[in-house]
Write a protein that holds these residues in place. Structure first.
Motif, PDB file in Angstrom:
ATOM      1  N   ASN A   1     -44.679-108.484  21.324  1.00 53.76           N
ATOM      2  CA  ASN A   1     -43.890-107.248  21.372  1.00 53.76           C
ATOM      3  C   ASN A   1     -42.615-107.441  20.553  1.00 53.76           C
ATOM      4  O   ASN A   1     -41.572-107.829  21.069  1.00 53.76           O
ATOM      5  CB  ASN A   1     -43.575-106.902  22.832  1.00 53.76           C
ATOM      6  N   ASP A   2     -42.733-107.173  19.267  1.00 51.42           N
ATOM      7  CA  ASP A   2     -41.605-107.400  18.352  1.00 51.42           C
ATOM      8  C   ASP A   2     -40.416-106.503  18.702  1.00 51.42           C
ATOM      9  O   ASP A   2     -39.267-106.927  18.623  1.00 51.42           O
ATOM     10  CB  ASP A   2     -42.041-107.117  16.909  1.00 51.42           C
ATOM     11  N   ALA A   3     -40.711-105.250  19.057  1.00 53.88           N
ATOM     12  CA  ALA A   3     -39.626-104.297  19.328  1.00 53.88           C
ATOM     13  C   ALA A   3     -38.770-104.771  20.510  1.00 53.88           C
ATOM     14  O   ALA A   3     -37.545-104.790  20.429  1.00 53.88           O
ATOM     15  CB  ALA A   3     -40.208-102.918  19.620  1.00 53.88           C
ATOM     16  N   ALA A   4     -39.449-105.193  21.602  1.00 52.60           N
ATOM     17  CA  ALA A   4     -38.699-105.638  22.780  1.00 52.60           C
ATOM     18  C   ALA A   4     -37.883-106.888  22.465  1.00 52.60           C
ATOM     19  O   ALA A   4     -36.709-106.985  22.835  1.00 52.60           O
ATOM     20  CB  ALA A   4     -39.662-105.924  23.924  1.00 52.60           C
ATOM     21  N   GLU A   5     -38.486-107.795  21.733  1.00 56.58           N
ATOM     22  CA  GLU A   5     -37.783-109.033  21.386  1.00 56.58           C
ATOM     23  C   GLU A   5     -36.560-108.720  20.521  1.00 56.58           C
ATOM     24  O   GLU A   5     -35.485-109.308  20.689  1.00 56.58           O
ATOM     25  CB  GLU A   5     -38.751-109.977  20.660  1.00 56.58           C
ATOM     26  N   ALA A   6     -36.745-107.767  19.599  1.00 58.67           N
ATOM     27  CA  ALA A   6     -35.632-107.395  18.718  1.00 58.67           C
ATOM     28  C   ALA A   6     -34.472-106.812  19.525  1.00 58.67           C
ATOM     29  O   ALA A   6     -33.300-107.096  19.262  1.00 58.67           O
ATOM     30  CB  ALA A   6     -36.121-106.382  17.677  1.00 58.67           C
ATOM     31  N   TRP A   7     -34.799-106.012  20.546  1.00 53.46           N
ATOM     32  CA  TRP A   7     -33.744-105.413  21.374  1.00 53.46           C
ATOM     33  C   TRP A   7     -33.010-106.483  22.165  1.00 53.46           C
ATOM     34  O   TRP A   7     -31.784-106.417  22.327  1.00 53.46           O
ATOM     35  CB  TRP A   7     -34.334-104.385  22.324  1.00 53.46           C
ATOM     36  N   VAL A   8     -33.743-107.475  22.644  1.00 52.98           N
ATOM     37  CA  VAL A   8     -33.101-108.570  23.397  1.00 52.98           C
ATOM     38  C   VAL A   8     -32.131-109.307  22.483  1.00 52.98           C
ATOM     39  O   VAL A   8     -30.968-109.543  22.828  1.00 52.98           O
ATOM     40  CB  VAL A   8     -34.162-109.554  23.964  1.00 52.98           C
TER      41      VAL A   8
END
Lengths: 158, 190
Positions: free
Chosen positions: A116-123
């Motif tokens: 999940n690239d999007a979630a990781e990016a937000w973190v």
């Protein structure tokens, strides 16, 4: 004591002998309340020790104990018919199934064949924008915001 | 005057009125459980939320927990008085429970006003979205409970429908239990 019985009787389902569960045993409600307040004090004091796992145990362990005390002594769930207990337990089990089903997707950001690239990016974005530990401890509520460090950018979500 | 059927029958062995309250609570477990479970899972998956949660006011949360625990005590004492057939005392204790509800809401409104003033709004971050949604939904339950309690107290004062004192009490204790879990999630686990 004869007067109360005479008043309660016409309400049909008030008396517990006839109302579905056994008569309430004498309970010292103020003592139960006192225990609940002491547990509250312990859960608030937990974080001051500064040990993370101890904080989590004192906070959530005590919450479960407090909820049990309220359900048992104030709601008298232990005196209710089994059907009530089954209803409540069924809902709690459904909650467990829900959490067990979706938690891998929500709590983890990668697995054997997915990422999940999007979630990781937000973190990463959130951690980068956050102030250092020292900064957040020393700066007041308002000051941190004035610096613009704590207020999320417009539209930031995840 | 004809009395509501819920006060005069019991098919399951539990008076219908009280069983209905338990059904409400069963559905509420799914509603609040869903929100709290989702929050918990997201919180564990997003360590950056820690930098938002440090801004919640632990003392306001702790004071409100104390207020709700105390109001629960008044509610169960009201039930005890109703069981003894003392409607007037039950009504007075329900009014004290309502006072707890009002105190809770006043503290909450000051707390929220301060947070909003500092820029922490419903849309500023997903942590705050969860915070306002969970606490807001709980607040609506507090308001609903207080209104129902005033209606029940008005009847109890005349020694009428005393069984309702227990029913509203069960609901109120559940509202208390929800807050017991909201408190560590939003105010302690930082």
């Amino acid at each position: 004591m004869s007067e109360p019985a005479a008043v309660a009787a016409p309400t049909g389902d008030h008396g517990h002998g006839a109302g579905g569960h056994a008569a309430h045993p004498p309970t010292n409600y103020i003592k139960i309340w006192g225990i609940l307040v002491v547990l509250l004090v312990v859960s608030v004091a937990g974080p001051f020790v500064g040990i993370r796992w101890l904080t989590l145990i004192t906070a959530f362990g005590i919450a479960i104990v407090k909820a049990y005390l309220v359900a048992r002594n104030f709601m008298h769930i232990n005196l209710e018919r089994r059907i009530v207990v089954y209803m409540v337990v069924t809902m709690l089990v459904l909650m467990g199934i829900f959490m067990g089903g979706v938690s891998p997707d929500v709590m983890k950001h990668e697995g054997a064949r997915w990422h999940n690239d999007a979630a990781e990016a937000w973190v990463q974005k959130g951690l980068k924008e956050a102030p250092s530990e020292e900064e957040s401890e020393h700066e007041g509520h308002g000051k941190a915001v004035e610096n613009g460090t704590h207020v999320a950018p417009e539209g930031e979500k995840h | 005057m004809q009395r509501p059927i819920a006060t005069t029958r019991e098919v399951t062995g539990v008076p219908t009125g009280r069983l209905a309250v338990w059904w409400v609570i069963a559905s509420e477990i799914v509603i609040f459980g869903g929100i709290l479970g989702s929050y918990l899972m997201h919180r564990l998956g997003h360590p950056e939320w820690a930098h938002q949660s440090i801004h919640t006011n632990t003392w306001a949360g702790a004071t409100n927990t104390f207020v709700l625990l105390t109001s629960s005590l008044f509610a169960v004492l009201a039930h005890q008085a109703a069981e003894a057939g003392n409607g007037k005392r039950a009504a007075n204790l329900l009014y004290l429970t309502c006072l707890g509800a009002v105190t809770f809401l006043v503290i909450k409104s000051f707390e929220w006003a301060n947070e909003i003033k500092h820029g922490f709004t419903l849309s500023s971050n997903t942590f705050w979205s969860f915070y306002y949604t969970a606490a807001g939904l709980h607040g609506l339950h507090v308001i609903a409970g207080a209104i129902i309690m005033l209606i029940v107290a008005a009847d109890a004062k005349k020694n009428k429908e005393l069984q309702r004192v227990e029913n509203i009490g069960i609901y109120w204790h559940f509202v208390d239990i929800v807050w017991i879990f909201l408190f560590p999630l939003l105010y302690i686990a930082k």
